[in-house]
Design a protein around this motif. Structure first.
Motif, PDB file in Angstrom:
ATOM      1  N   ILE A  99     -18.326 -19.221 -58.118  1.00 23.19           N
ATOM      2  CA  ILE A  99     -17.391 -19.297 -59.239  1.00 23.19           C
ATOM      3  C   ILE A  99     -18.137 -18.984 -60.528  1.00 23.19           C
ATOM      4  CG2 ILE A  99     -15.852 -20.811 -60.572  1.00 23.19           C
ATOM      5  CD1 ILE A  99     -15.548 -22.500 -57.993  1.00 23.19           C
ATOM      6  N   THR A 100     -17.469 -18.280 -61.432  1.00 23.85           N
ATOM      7  CA  THR A 100     -17.959 -18.088 -62.790  1.00 23.85           C
ATOM      8  C   THR A 100     -16.900 -18.599 -63.754  1.00 23.85           C
ATOM      9  OG1 THR A 100     -19.252 -16.129 -62.180  1.00 23.85           O
ATOM     10  CG2 THR A 100     -18.757 -16.431 -64.516  1.00 23.85           C
ATOM     11  N   ALA A 101     -17.292 -19.489 -64.649  1.00 22.47           N
ATOM     12  CA  ALA A 101     -16.343 -20.056 -65.606  1.00 22.47           C
ATOM     13  C   ALA A 101     -17.036 -20.158 -66.963  1.00 22.47           C
ATOM     14  CB  ALA A 101     -15.872 -21.429 -65.148  1.00 22.47           C
ATOM     15  N   ASN A 102     -16.650 -19.293 -67.908  1.00 15.43           N
ATOM     16  CA  ASN A 102     -17.261 -19.260 -69.237  1.00 15.43           C
ATOM     17  C   ASN A 102     -16.186 -19.409 -70.303  1.00 15.43           C
ATOM     18  OD1 ASN A 102     -19.853 -18.647 -68.140  1.00 15.43           O
ATOM     19  ND2 ASN A 102     -19.260 -16.487 -67.976  1.00 15.43           N
ATOM     20  N   ASN A 103     -16.490 -20.217 -71.308  1.00 12.71           N
ATOM     21  CA  ASN A 103     -15.545 -20.355 -72.419  1.00 12.71           C
ATOM     22  C   ASN A 103     -16.335 -20.575 -73.705  1.00 12.71           C
ATOM     23  OD1 ASN A 103     -13.080 -20.443 -73.694  1.00 12.71           O
ATOM     24  ND2 ASN A 103     -12.704 -22.604 -73.247  1.00 12.71           N
ATOM     25  N   ALA A 120     -14.031 -24.846 -68.794  1.00 12.51           N
ATOM     26  CA  ALA A 120     -14.786 -24.207 -67.716  1.00 12.51           C
ATOM     27  C   ALA A 120     -15.078 -25.192 -66.595  1.00 12.51           C
ATOM     28  CB  ALA A 120     -16.083 -23.613 -68.270  1.00 12.51           C
ATOM     29  N   VAL A 121     -15.435 -26.417 -66.961  1.00 12.37           N
ATOM     30  CA  VAL A 121     -15.633 -27.467 -65.949  1.00 12.37           C
ATOM     31  C   VAL A 121     -14.357 -27.672 -65.161  1.00 12.37           C
ATOM     32  CG1 VAL A 121     -15.991 -29.947 -65.637  1.00 12.37           C
ATOM     33  CG2 VAL A 121     -17.499 -28.652 -67.172  1.00 12.37           C
ATOM     34  N   GLN A 122     -13.253 -27.818 -65.862  1.00 11.14           N
ATOM     35  CA  GLN A 122     -11.962 -27.988 -65.211  1.00 11.14           C
ATOM     36  C   GLN A 122     -11.649 -26.812 -64.292  1.00 11.14           C
ATOM     37  OE1 GLN A 122      -8.366 -29.559 -65.956  1.00 11.14           O
ATOM     38  NE2 GLN A 122      -9.634 -31.345 -65.542  1.00 11.14           N
ATOM     39  N   GLY A 123     -11.894 -25.589 -64.792  1.00 17.98           N
ATOM     40  CA  GLY A 123     -11.588 -24.405 -63.998  1.00 17.98           C
ATOM     41  C   GLY A 123     -12.315 -24.391 -62.674  1.00 17.98           C
ATOM     42  N   ALA A 124     -13.596 -24.739 -62.688  1.00 10.32           N
ATOM     43  CA  ALA A 124     -14.365 -24.776 -61.450  1.00 10.32           C
ATOM     44  C   ALA A 124     -13.845 -25.861 -60.517  1.00 10.32           C
ATOM     45  CB  ALA A 124     -15.842 -25.019 -61.765  1.00 10.32           C
ATOM     46  N   VAL A 125     -13.525 -27.014 -61.091  1.00 17.38           N
ATOM     47  CA  VAL A 125     -13.074 -28.141 -60.266  1.00 17.38           C
ATOM     48  C   VAL A 125     -11.709 -27.858 -59.645  1.00 17.38           C
ATOM     49  CG1 VAL A 125     -12.409 -30.572 -60.291  1.00 17.38           C
ATOM     50  CG2 VAL A 125     -14.467 -29.844 -61.511  1.00 17.38           C
ATOM     51  N   TYR A 126     -10.779 -27.311 -60.421  1.00 26.60           N
ATOM     52  CA  TYR A 126      -9.464 -27.079 -59.805  1.00 26.60           C
ATOM     53  C   TYR A 126      -9.439 -25.820 -58.947  1.00 26.60           C
ATOM     54  CZ  TYR A 126      -8.041 -24.586 -64.235  1.00 26.60           C
ATOM     55  OH  TYR A 126      -7.923 -23.762 -65.342  1.00 26.60           O
ATOM     56  N   HIS A 146     -25.736 -23.890 -70.971  1.00 30.60           N
ATOM     57  CA  HIS A 146     -25.485 -23.232 -69.691  1.00 30.60           C
ATOM     58  C   HIS A 146     -25.617 -24.289 -68.591  1.00 30.60           C
ATOM     59  CE1 HIS A 146     -26.648 -19.796 -72.239  1.00 30.60           C
ATOM     60  NE2 HIS A 146     -27.729 -20.502 -72.510  1.00 30.60           N
ATOM     61  N   TRP A 147     -24.789 -24.193 -67.577  1.00 29.38           N
ATOM     62  CA  TRP A 147     -24.907 -25.154 -66.486  1.00 29.38           C
ATOM     63  C   TRP A 147     -24.436 -24.552 -65.161  1.00 29.38           C
ATOM     64  CZ3 TRP A 147     -21.099 -25.282 -70.164  1.00 29.38           C
ATOM     65  CH2 TRP A 147     -19.779 -25.303 -69.723  1.00 29.38           C
ATOM     66  N   GLU A 148     -24.888 -25.168 -64.102  1.00 27.82           N
ATOM     67  CA  GLU A 148     -24.502 -24.772 -62.753  1.00 27.82           C
ATOM     68  C   GLU A 148     -24.021 -26.012 -62.015  1.00 27.82           C
ATOM     69  OE1 GLU A 148     -26.746 -21.960 -59.823  1.00 27.82           O
ATOM     70  OE2 GLU A 148     -27.362 -24.003 -59.324  1.00 27.82           O
ATOM     71  N   LEU A 149     -22.748 -26.014 -61.655  1.00 24.15           N
ATOM     72  CA  LEU A 149     -22.190 -27.098 -60.862  1.00 24.15           C
ATOM     73  C   LEU A 149     -22.374 -26.799 -59.385  1.00 24.15           C
ATOM     74  CD1 LEU A 149     -18.787 -27.785 -62.688  1.00 24.15           C
ATOM     75  CD2 LEU A 149     -20.956 -29.001 -62.971  1.00 24.15           C
ATOM     76  N   GLU A 150     -22.747 -27.807 -58.643  1.00 20.64           N
ATOM     77  CA  GLU A 150     -22.982 -27.674 -57.204  1.00 20.64           C
ATOM     78  C   GLU A 150     -21.953 -28.517 -56.450  1.00 20.64           C
ATOM     79  OE1 GLU A 150     -26.351 -29.336 -54.122  1.00 20.64           O
ATOM     80  OE2 GLU A 150     -27.017 -28.616 -56.089  1.00 20.64           O
ATOM     81  N   LYS A 162     -21.502 -22.852 -55.690  1.00 25.02           N
ATOM     82  CA  LYS A 162     -22.007 -23.106 -57.031  1.00 25.02           C
ATOM     83  C   LYS A 162     -21.147 -22.390 -58.067  1.00 25.02           C
ATOM     84  CE  LYS A 162     -26.753 -24.013 -55.585  1.00 25.02           C
ATOM     85  NZ  LYS A 162     -28.182 -23.621 -55.724  1.00 25.02           N
ATOM     86  N   ALA A 163     -20.958 -23.075 -59.180  1.00 21.78           N
ATOM     87  CA  ALA A 163     -20.186 -22.509 -60.286  1.00 21.78           C
ATOM     88  C   ALA A 163     -21.098 -22.343 -61.484  1.00 21.78           C
ATOM     89  CB  ALA A 163     -19.017 -23.427 -60.640  1.00 21.78           C
ATOM     90  N   GLN A 164     -21.255 -21.109 -61.945  1.00 19.15           N
ATOM     91  CA  GLN A 164     -22.090 -20.803 -63.095  1.00 19.15           C
ATOM     92  C   GLN A 164     -21.217 -20.797 -64.353  1.00 19.15           C
ATOM     93  OE1 GLN A 164     -25.362 -20.322 -62.923  1.00 19.15           O
ATOM     94  NE2 GLN A 164     -25.573 -20.256 -60.686  1.00 19.15           N
ATOM     95  N   SER A 165     -21.695 -21.492 -65.404  1.00 13.17           N
ATOM     96  CA  SER A 165     -20.889 -21.593 -66.618  1.00 13.17           C
ATOM     97  C   SER A 165     -21.732 -21.511 -67.876  1.00 13.17           C
ATOM     98  CB  SER A 165     -20.111 -22.916 -66.630  1.00 13.17           C
ATOM     99  OG  SER A 165     -19.124 -22.950 -65.617  1.00 13.17           O
ATOM    100  N   ASN A 166     -21.082 -21.082 -68.945  1.00 12.16           N
ATOM    101  CA  ASN A 166     -21.700 -21.035 -70.261  1.00 12.16           C
ATOM    102  C   ASN A 166     -20.637 -21.374 -71.297  1.00 12.16           C
ATOM    103  OD1 ASN A 166     -23.940 -20.167 -72.154  1.00 12.16           O
ATOM    104  ND2 ASN A 166     -22.285 -18.821 -72.834  1.00 12.16           N
TER     105      ASN A 166
END
Length: 382
Positions: free
Chosen positions: A201-205, A236-242, A272-276, A282-286
């Protein structure tokens, strides 16, 4: 990034009231702002065609999104306002035909308990002020919608949820994207494995805030709790989770370079963060306050999808490996508040309940913990 500010909440509130909205020397308890509320005549809540909402805080979001949306809602309407800025009162009461007895300030807010016109309190204040007014609304026996993020730390978020539960009222978070078709379809793609299992997943906002004056409250850690993560990154956190339909188990994060210290001496410029997730996805976000990004995308076993823009109020666009996503852009706040009002009327938990807000605060705080520790992997405890 500096550690979280531990100044007392009273000091935060004082700064918000006297500084953020420019009240100056006017005392909140003065006759100019003391509008006494009396019980409304007529039937109780269950007999109402529409539930009355009071907006707490009349800033940009209330002015340009929520109040206009409440002119189109079917299950609720704009019944009252709570403000610390006297100069706004006449314009709002005239424009929206709000009776004076439904106008409150931050001092006499608790009197809202006696006003049967108001069934729901929508807290639209700087993040650090959310806990006080959610808890006061709960004690007034009003259902509550609270803007995101729920608070600036997990402890306050839990106190807010506990107060609502103890007082027998419902709490929902203003997560509007759960009610609009593009993001709802993304939930289906991921959770129902329409293109097979999600692989990444990629989620950037991000949004460039440097065209504003540097003294806006979102750049004040005491009021905002942090920088872009607490404002834009939560989307972005929400996007990866849902997309996954479940919360992450761990995170690694790092702060970006500060290139504009005039603006970013108190909060992060970017992060920048990576949720596992538990299955290895893994979801990469910025998220940044100094650039423009707006994307939620994913790769799956048998295809891919992408929304861009994904989080904006309007103009959303999406495509998949099979073609464009053809959905209408709707007035999201109308759908959001109508749905939340319907759940309150039925005394049912919202699809974006206070528990979700607490969960997300745990994720946000874990991201900061990792970044503060130089990118250490942090397991998230729920």
């Amino acid at each position: 990034m500096e550690k979280k500010n531990d100044k007392p909440k009273k000091e935060q509130r004082r700064r918000f009231i006297k500084g953020a909205f420019g009240i100056g020397g006017i005392m909140l308890g003065s006759p100019m702002l003391s509008f006494m509320s009396a019980p409304a005549a007529g039937a109780g809540r269950k007999q109402k065609e529409k539930l009355g909402i009071a907006l707490v805080g009349l800033g940009n979001y209330s002015t340009n999104q929520l109040a206009p949306a409440l002119q189109e809602t079917k299950n609720c309407y704009l019944a009252g306002i709570v403000t610390g800025t006297p100069s706004k009162i006449d314009d709002w009461t005239k424009k929206y035909d709000i009776p004076q007895k439904n106008v409150y300030n931050y001092e006499n807010f608790d009197e809202i308990a006696n006003n049967d016109d108001i069934d729901i309190v929508y807290v639209v204040l700087p993040n650090a002020i959310h806990p006080e007014f959610v808890i006061r609304a709960a004690k007034a026996k009003k259902n509550v919608i609270c803007e995101k993020p729920m608070a600036t730390n997990v402890e306050d978020a839990q106190k807010m949820l506990d107060a609502c539960n103890e007082n027998g009222v419902r709490l929902a978070i203003g997560y509007r994207l759960h009610f609009e078709p593009f993001n709802k379809r993304v939930m289906e793609f991921g959770q129902q494995q329409v293109f097979g299992k999600v692989k990444s997943i990629t989620a950037n906002n991000s949004s460039d805030m440097t065209s504003n004056k540097p003294n806006i409250w979102r750049l004040d850690k005491e009021l905002a709790g942090g920088g872009p993560l607490m404002d834009l990154g939560i989307y972005a956190v929400q996007g990866a989770v849902y997309t996954m339909g479940k919360p992450p188990v761990a995170v690694t994060a790092a702060y970006g370079e500060v290139t504009k210290p005039l603006y970013f001496h108190d909060v992060e410029q970017s992060i920048h963060w990576e949720l596992e997730f538990e299955d290895g996805v893994k979801a990469q976000s910025n998220s940044s306050y100094a650039e423009e990004q707006n994307e939620l995308s994913a790769e799956a076993e048998n295809g891919w999808w992408k929304l861009s823009p994904a989080y904006a109020y309007e103009g959303k666009k999406g495509e998949t490996s099979e073609g464009k996503m053809d959905y209408p852009n709707i007035y999201e706040q109308v759908k959001q508040m109508d749905s939340q009002a319907a759940s309150f009327r039925k005394n049912e938990k919202s699809i974006v309940p206070g528990e979700m807000g607490v969960r997300d605060m745990k994720i946000l705080m874990a991201i900061y913990e990792s970044a503060d520790a130089g990118g250490k992997r942090v397991e998230i405890q729920y």
